[in-house]
Scaffold this motif. Structure first.
Motif, PDB file in Angstrom:
ATOM      1  N   LEU A 188       0.833  -1.208   0.000  1.00  0.00           N
ATOM      2  CA  LEU A 188       0.000   0.000   0.000  1.00  0.00           C
ATOM      3  C   LEU A 188       0.870   1.260   0.000  1.00  0.00           C
ATOM      4  CD1 LEU A 188      -2.939   1.024   0.165  1.00  0.00           C
ATOM      5  CD2 LEU A 188      -2.661   1.085   2.668  1.00  0.00           C
ATOM      6  N   ALA A 189       0.548   2.199  -0.877  1.00  0.00           N
ATOM      7  CA  ALA A 189       1.336   3.435  -1.030  1.00  0.00           C
ATOM      8  C   ALA A 189       0.973   4.424   0.068  1.00  0.00           C
ATOM      9  CB  ALA A 189       1.081   4.039  -2.409  1.00  0.00           C
ATOM     10  N   LEU A 190       1.848   4.532   1.093  1.00  0.00           N
ATOM     11  CA  LEU A 190       1.628   5.467   2.192  1.00  0.00           C
ATOM     12  C   LEU A 190       2.585   6.651   2.034  1.00  0.00           C
ATOM     13  CD1 LEU A 190       1.196   3.073   5.259  1.00  0.00           C
ATOM     14  CD2 LEU A 190      -0.571   4.155   3.862  1.00  0.00           C
ATOM     15  N   PRO A 191       2.185   7.839   2.555  1.00  0.00           N
ATOM     16  CA  PRO A 191       2.978   9.059   2.335  1.00  0.00           C
ATOM     17  C   PRO A 191       4.198   9.140   3.249  1.00  0.00           C
ATOM     18  CG  PRO A 191       1.011   9.569   3.598  1.00  0.00           C
ATOM     19  CD  PRO A 191       0.898   8.125   3.229  1.00  0.00           C
ATOM     20  N   THR A 192       5.260   9.745   2.705  1.00  0.00           N
ATOM     21  CA  THR A 192       6.452  10.117   3.470  1.00  0.00           C
ATOM     22  C   THR A 192       6.674  11.597   3.244  1.00  0.00           C
ATOM     23  OG1 THR A 192       8.022   9.774   1.662  1.00  0.00           O
ATOM     24  CG2 THR A 192       7.404   7.833   2.949  1.00  0.00           C
ATOM     25  N   ALA A 193       7.758  12.127   3.790  1.00  0.00           N
ATOM     26  CA  ALA A 193       8.046  13.562   3.612  1.00  0.00           C
ATOM     27  C   ALA A 193       8.330  13.898   2.152  1.00  0.00           C
ATOM     28  CB  ALA A 193       9.238  13.944   4.489  1.00  0.00           C
ATOM     29  N   SER A 194       8.753  12.895   1.361  1.00  0.00           N
ATOM     30  CA  SER A 194       9.138  13.189  -0.022  1.00  0.00           C
ATOM     31  C   SER A 194       8.238  12.531  -1.067  1.00  0.00           C
ATOM     32  CB  SER A 194      10.583  12.718  -0.259  1.00  0.00           C
ATOM     33  OG  SER A 194      10.697  11.319   0.009  1.00  0.00           O
ATOM     34  N   GLY A 195       7.157  11.867  -0.653  1.00  0.00           N
ATOM     35  CA  GLY A 195       6.292  11.218  -1.626  1.00  0.00           C
ATOM     36  C   GLY A 195       5.619   9.996  -1.006  1.00  0.00           C
ATOM     37  N   ARG A 196       5.357   8.979  -1.814  1.00  0.00           N
ATOM     38  CA  ARG A 196       4.713   7.751  -1.315  1.00  0.00           C
ATOM     39  C   ARG A 196       5.635   6.552  -1.542  1.00  0.00           C
ATOM     40  NH1 ARG A 196      -0.785   7.736  -0.020  1.00  0.00           N
ATOM     41  NH2 ARG A 196      -1.864   9.711  -0.449  1.00  0.00           N
ATOM     42  N   ARG A 197       5.638   5.659  -0.556  1.00  0.00           N
ATOM     43  CA  ARG A 197       6.398   4.407  -0.673  1.00  0.00           C
ATOM     44  C   ARG A 197       5.565   3.264  -0.118  1.00  0.00           C
ATOM     45  NH1 ARG A 197      12.785   4.788   0.680  1.00  0.00           N
ATOM     46  NH2 ARG A 197      12.522   2.612   0.009  1.00  0.00           N
ATOM     47  N   ARG A 198       5.994   2.065  -0.416  1.00  0.00           N
ATOM     48  CA  ARG A 198       5.317   0.877   0.120  1.00  0.00           C
ATOM     49  C   ARG A 198       5.292   0.935   1.646  1.00  0.00           C
ATOM     50  NH1 ARG A 198       5.226  -4.118  -2.885  1.00  0.00           N
ATOM     51  NH2 ARG A 198       5.490  -5.121  -0.841  1.00  0.00           N
ATOM     52  N   ALA A 199       4.187   0.461   2.228  1.00  0.00           N
ATOM     53  CA  ALA A 199       4.049   0.488   3.682  1.00  0.00           C
ATOM     54  C   ALA A 199       5.132  -0.342   4.357  1.00  0.00           C
ATOM     55  CB  ALA A 199       2.668  -0.010   4.075  1.00  0.00           C
ATOM     56  N   ASP A 200       5.514  -1.480   3.732  1.00  0.00           N
ATOM     57  CA  ASP A 200       6.507  -2.334   4.378  1.00  0.00           C
ATOM     58  C   ASP A 200       7.933  -1.823   4.197  1.00  0.00           C
ATOM     59  OD1 ASP A 200       6.883  -2.921   1.727  1.00  0.00           O
ATOM     60  OD2 ASP A 200       6.205  -5.002   1.853  1.00  0.00           O
ATOM     61  N   GLU A 201       8.096  -0.620   3.597  1.00  0.00           N
ATOM     62  CA  GLU A 201       9.408   0.025   3.493  1.00  0.00           C
ATOM     63  C   GLU A 201       9.477   1.262   4.384  1.00  0.00           C
ATOM     64  OE1 GLU A 201       9.957   0.909  -0.615  1.00  0.00           O
ATOM     65  OE2 GLU A 201      10.172  -1.190  -1.222  1.00  0.00           O
ATOM     66  N   LEU A 202       8.492   1.397   5.281  1.00  0.00           N
ATOM     67  CA  LEU A 202       8.405   2.590   6.120  1.00  0.00           C
ATOM     68  C   LEU A 202       8.578   2.240   7.593  1.00  0.00           C
ATOM     69  CD1 LEU A 202       5.408   4.415   4.420  1.00  0.00           C
ATOM     70  CD2 LEU A 202       7.851   4.764   4.022  1.00  0.00           C
ATOM     71  N   VAL A 203       9.101   3.259   8.340  1.00  0.00           N
ATOM     72  CA  VAL A 203       9.314   3.138   9.776  1.00  0.00           C
ATOM     73  C   VAL A 203       8.513   4.235  10.454  1.00  0.00           C
ATOM     74  CG1 VAL A 203      11.031   3.102  11.624  1.00  0.00           C
ATOM     75  CG2 VAL A 203      11.632   2.237   9.357  1.00  0.00           C
ATOM     76  N   LEU A 204       7.871   3.883  11.575  1.00  0.00           N
ATOM     77  CA  LEU A 204       7.132   4.914  12.325  1.00  0.00           C
ATOM     78  C   LEU A 204       8.091   6.009  12.788  1.00  0.00           C
ATOM     79  CD1 LEU A 204       4.742   2.704  14.493  1.00  0.00           C
ATOM     80  CD2 LEU A 204       4.120   4.121  12.536  1.00  0.00           C
ATOM     81  N   PRO A 205       7.630   7.257  12.829  1.00  0.00           N
ATOM     82  CA  PRO A 205       8.529   8.369  13.193  1.00  0.00           C
ATOM     83  C   PRO A 205       9.172   8.206  14.562  1.00  0.00           C
ATOM     84  CG  PRO A 205       6.485   9.202  12.229  1.00  0.00           C
ATOM     85  CD  PRO A 205       6.289   7.740  12.436  1.00  0.00           C
ATOM     86  N   ASP A 206       8.496   7.563  15.506  1.00  0.00           N
ATOM     87  CA  ASP A 206       9.038   7.428  16.858  1.00  0.00           C
ATOM     88  C   ASP A 206       9.576   6.020  17.128  1.00  0.00           C
ATOM     89  OD1 ASP A 206       6.642   6.135  16.784  1.00  0.00           O
ATOM     90  OD2 ASP A 206       5.876   6.941  18.674  1.00  0.00           O
ATOM     91  N   SER A 207       9.874   5.266  16.082  1.00  0.00           N
ATOM     92  CA  SER A 207      10.309   3.883  16.240  1.00  0.00           C
ATOM     93  C   SER A 207      11.701   3.804  16.852  1.00  0.00           C
ATOM     94  CB  SER A 207      10.307   3.173  14.880  1.00  0.00           C
ATOM     95  OG  SER A 207      10.918   1.906  14.978  1.00  0.00           O
ATOM     96  N   ALA A 208      11.887   2.870  17.777  1.00  0.00           N
ATOM     97  CA  ALA A 208      13.209   2.605  18.359  1.00  0.00           C
ATOM     98  C   ALA A 208      14.156   2.036  17.312  1.00  0.00           C
ATOM     99  CB  ALA A 208      13.062   1.622  19.520  1.00  0.00           C
ATOM    100  N   LEU A 209      13.629   1.553  16.225  1.00  0.00           N
ATOM    101  CA  LEU A 209      14.459   0.981  15.167  1.00  0.00           C
ATOM    102  C   LEU A 209      15.387   2.033  14.565  1.00  0.00           C
ATOM    103  CD1 LEU A 209      14.703  -1.838  13.882  1.00  0.00           C
ATOM    104  CD2 LEU A 209      13.090  -1.093  12.121  1.00  0.00           C
TER     105      LEU A 209
END
Length: 958
Positions: free
Chosen positions: A576-597
């Motif tokens: 699923l194409a979710l938004p980032t600061a620079s556009g949209r990427r796959r959901a499974d390529e995204l990290v939550l902003p407050d993630s310990a990762l």
């Protein structure tokens, strides 16, 4: 002037005797002919032949006949009604060659048109199987035959009984009242044999009535079997009142018959024989019985006159085959397939020809009921291969040539295929209904019938994959997979779905919704089903590409996140194409902003378009529940993947893995390990019995700049020298062990070659001080490694604790070699049994192979350099005493004892030569070692030596 019956008999006898005298070969011919008939053609046909004679007599008289069987004074007597015996009949009896009836005669009303009847022909020879003195008594006279009287007339070892007729005795009783002729047979074996024959007659009575239509009654000692013709059916009644029925069909010169039940259901025959009309030896395997007089037969009526494929035989069998479809049509439609010959090898040549002809007629004649109207020949018939009569009715006007119910199902197809009919399978059915227009209710009825056959396991569900589905918009869609089911009254959901404008999203007509469609892959239009609908999954999969192409996927993303809120995880959400600061990427390529990762990943792993990961837009992270985003594959911490892929999530007993570990920064591994240990899912993988994650971390994680397997736990002091203790990296010892820091001496199972090479490198490091015991144990551990993938070391650790070049080293494989090899060239394991495998791993020779075996043992005894003396172990008192103290059995064999033992000039305490003989110096040390080796108690060698010095029990106990 006409002769009297007795004069006629005398004249016949004189004529026969004259022919024998005039031509001696004639007597021989008659004797052989009668012998052949008695022991061959008619050996077991007494009752059948007498019944045939009775039927012939009835036919000649033109009235149904009766037959009676009695045992009187040891005689078997068979009486019948009908034409009495005349002179022509007497002549036929005495001829052995001809019937007394002119060929071609046919009585009026004969049940089998074309039947040629005869009276007392060669078949009468059958009676000779039970008697040698037969008599025939008739209203018009009679005749007797006698082996004894014939011998009086003609002196020979064997005489023909039926060639010389004799007048009946003057006191011969008359024919029983109500009968016209009686055959009287004095039984050779007496009354008991007659009674046994009566029992056999009772077993044959019913079959005889079927095959001889002119007989209507058989009376056996007062027990009656009767035949009654009811149209095309023959009804047989037995003495106990039981009834059997035969359906018959007449043809040219033949009659077909098959037994049927009271309900009209046929009872097909198994193996039978051709009847002409009496039984022959020509075996048949058709379901019905064939009675014919048209087939040319040998005089014995057991075999066809010529081969089965001769023109006359084929012509007669073809005529019979042409009548066969009439018999089939006479049955109720639902039972007709029972008379189709079952496919198997013919049981005779006649059977093969007749079966082929019958099958040909069934293929060309009309006999199968059509599902619409009329009858169909086999060649134009289609039989549904599932047992679904209502389905046949639904498809009657869809499939041309469809056979009417209940003739359907796989058994029906197998039977009809013999007659060139074709089965129609579900695949063809699905193809036939493709593109037709029917009301939704018709489709629902079709689904009901198909689901029933699926539940009965007559059809695999996959065969219905292309079954059409009527859609709410009036179209018909090929296949239920991916179709959405909307129950009547919930049409608004369908409208909302259509507004999404997702290509390939199909909604079934509410009136056609059926459980079968669900089984075929159609899905309910709820959130969970929507997320799994192929069209939605495809829309999600291409959502990033659509964004890059300039399409707006906001509505899709909002809908999907809404459905996930209600239904949770589903396959494919990671795309699923979710938004980032620079556009949209796959959901499974995204990290939550407050993630310990984000604290443990390498800076280059997150951010720009070329990085494997990016950070989810903060606004989106605030709007949607954290669990919804995680269900779509957005990362909050390290995730766990099952064998089914990233969307499946971990399952019990699944083969699990943790992605993104290759993105961890070098210096962040201690924090990453703590993060892995802090989450239940990753902790489960870390502690899994398969050790997959532990083994990967042991080789790829970094602790103080080196992989964990390069370190040992601080508590693992037994590894000191080989491995250094891991520095303090802020991890407890249990976590250090879980990521592969060594706690014991072992070679890793998952990568034994590389781990073995690491162990070899540590052993060959001259800067390391390794205890002798640890070296031995390390070499034993190396011996368990498959050698093929191990790169042999250039240097090795020796028994002296030194490091030497591998070219100068050998592997110690026998204890006596210690005396002749320097310790700084020997490589040893803790057990001599490990030596060959260790040599393979290190690519070193064995010491025994390198020892010069050509050197003889040099032993000097005092000053004269004697060869030593052999002593059996049992003859050495000190050895026997030590063995007793230790509870060791004294071994067989012995040892050669030397005052002084040298090998190649070197003094040694003991030795084993090339022939296997043991040698020992005359000392406790030498004898102890030789004895311990011989007794397979090598570990007790020091104790044995001590006891040889002082054989005191306290040395054993203390």
């Amino acid at each position: 002037m006409e002769q009297s019956p007795d004069e006629s008999v005398d004249a016949l006898r004189r004529a026969v005797l004259r022919s024998w005298r005039d031509s001696p070969t004639r007597f021989t011919e008659d004797t052989h002919a009668e012998h052949d008939l008695r022991v061959g053609a008619y050996r077991d046909r007494v009752f059948v032949e007498l019944a045939q004679n009775a039927a012939d007599a009835a036919a000649l008289a033109g009235a149904p006949g009766r037959l009676r069987v009695r045992v009187v004074d040891g005689e078997l007597r068979v009486a019948n009604t009908g034409a009495p015996l005349d002179r022509r009949g007497i002549a036929a009896l005495a001829s052995l060659r001809a019937s007394g009836k002119p060929s071609g005669h046919q009585a009026d009303g004969d049940a089998a048109p074309g039947v040629t009847v005869g009276r007392f022909g060669v078949g009468f020879a059958a009676v000779l199987a039970v008697t040698s003195e037969p008599r025939i008594v008739s209203r018009t006279g009679g005749v007797a035959f006698s082996e004894a009287r014939t011998r009086q007339e003609w002196d020979a070892d064997e005489v023909p009984v039926l060639r010389l007729p004799w007048a009946l005795p003057a006191d011969e009783p008359p024919v029983p009242d109500g009968f016209d002729t009686e055959v009287r047979l004095p039984m050779r074996a007496g009354a008991q044999a007659a009674q046994e024959y009566v029992a056999a007659v009772e077993r044959e009575a019913a079959d005889v009535l079927v095959m001889l239509p002119w007989l209507v009654e058989i009376d056996v000692e007062g027990r009656l079997w009767r035949r009654h013709d009811d149209g095309a059916e023959v009804v047989l009644t037995d003495p106990d009142g039981g009834r059997t029925r035969w359906l018959t069909q007449q043809g040219q010169g033949c009659t077909w018959a098959v037994p049927i039940g009271e309900d009209g259901r046929p009872r097909p025959l198994g193996e039978d024989v051709l009847h002409t009309p009496t039984p022959t030896d020509e075996r048949l395997s058709l379901p019905a019985r064939l009675l014919t007089t048209a087939v040319p037969m040998e005089p014995s009526r057991r075999r066809v006159l010529a081969s089965a494929d001769s023109p006359d035989v084929v012509r007669a069998l073809r005529a019979a085959a042409e009548a066969y479809p009439g018999l089939v049509r006479a049955l109720p439609a639902e039972h007709r397939l029972a008379l189709v010959p079952r496919p198997h090898f013919p049981v005779s040549d006649v059977d093969g020809v007749l079966r082929d002809l019958v099958v040909e007629r069934l293929a060309d004649d009309d006999w199968l009921p059509s599902a619409t109207s009329g009858l169909l020949p086999g060649r134009r018939a289609r039989v549904l291969d599932v047992d679904a009569p209502h389905l046949v009715a639904l498809l009657a006007d869809v499939v041309p040539g469809l056979v009417a119910a209940p003739l359907c199902g796989r058994d029906a197809v197998r039977a009809a295929e013999v007659a060139s009919a074709r089965g129609i399978g579900i695949g063809e059915l699905v193809e036939a209904v493709g593109g037709i227009e029917r009301p939704p209710a018709w489709w629902r009825d079709l689904y009901t019938e198909l689901l029933a056959v699926v539940d009965r396991a007559e059809v695999e569900l996959d065969e219905l994959g292309a079954l059409p589905v009527p859609l709410a918009d009036g179209r018909t869609w090929p296949g239920a997979r991916g179709v959405l089911l909307v129950e009547a009254g919930d049409a608004a959901l369908g409208t909302d779905l259509a507004a999404l404008d997702i290509p390939g999203l199909h909604v079934a007509h509410p009136e056609a919704v059926h459980p079968l469609l669900r089984r075929l892959g159609a899905v309910e239009a709820g959130p969970a089903e929507l997320l799994r609908a192929p069209a939605v999954v495809e829309a999600i999969a291409r959502s990033v590409d659509d964004t890059m192409a300039g399409l707006d996927v906001t509505a899709l993303v909002e809908s999907v996140l809404t459905w996930v809120s209600a239904a949770g995880r589903a396959p494919g959400l990671g795309a699923l194409a979710l938004p980032t600061a620079s556009g949209r990427r796959r959901a499974d390529e995204l990290v939550l902003p407050d993630s310990a990762l984000l604290e443990v990943l390498h800076p280059d792993a997150v951010g720009d378009d070329d990085a494997p990961l990016d950070v989810l837009d903060a606004e989106t992270a605030r709007r949607w529940d954290r669990e919804v985003l995680l269900a779509c594959g957005v990362r909050d911490t390290f995730t766990v993947l099952g064998s089914e892929g990233p969307d499946a999530g971990p399952e019990p007993d699944d083969e699990l893995s943790v992605p993104d570990l290759d993105l961890v920064a070098d210096e962040a591994w201690p924090r990453a390990i703590r993060l892995l240990a802090s989450q239940p899912d990753t902790w489960r993988v870390l502690t899994a019995p398969d050790h997959r994650l532990r083994d990967w971390l042991s080789a790829h994680a970094l602790l103080a700049g080196r992989p964990p397997r390069h370190w040992r736990l601080p508590s693992a002091t037994e590894l000191a020298g080989l491995f250094d203790p891991v520095p303090d990296v802020g991890l407890p010892e249990n976590l250090l062990a879980l990521v592969g820091v060594r706690a014991e001496l072992a070679v890793a199972d998952t990568d034994p070659a590389h781990d073995a090479e690491l162990l070899c490198a540590r052993l060959a490091d001259p800067q390391r001080t390794v205890s002798a015991g640890l070296v031995l144990r390390a070499h034993s551990a190396l011996s368990a490694v498959p050698p093929d993938d191990v790169e042999p070391p250039d240097q090795v650790r020796t028994l002296a604790g030194t490091v030497c070049d591998a070219d100068d080293a050998v592997v110690l494989d026998a204890p006596w070699l210690l005396a002749v090899w320097p310790a700084d060239r020997l490589v040893a394991a803790a057990d001599f049994a490990d030596a060959p495998a260790l040599a393979d791993v290190l690519d070193l020779p064995l010491a025994s192979d390198e020892t010069d075996e050509t050197d003889e043992i040099t032993a000097t005894v005092a000053a004269d350099a004697g060869e030593g003396s052999f002593a059996a172990w049992s003859e050495l008192p000190a050895i026997v005493e030590v063995a007793d103290l230790l509870g060791i059995g004294v071994p067989a064999g012995g040892v050669v004892v030397h005052d002084e033992l040298t090998v190649a000039g070197t003094p040694v305490p003991w030795w084993r030569d090339t022939s296997g003989d043991l040698h020992a110096s005359d000392s406790p040390e030498g004898l102890a070692r030789a004895f311990a080796w011989s007794a397979n108690r090598w570990s007790d060698r020091v104790l044995v030596e001590r006891l040889l010095d002082d054989p005191d029990p306290r040395a054993v106990l203390g």
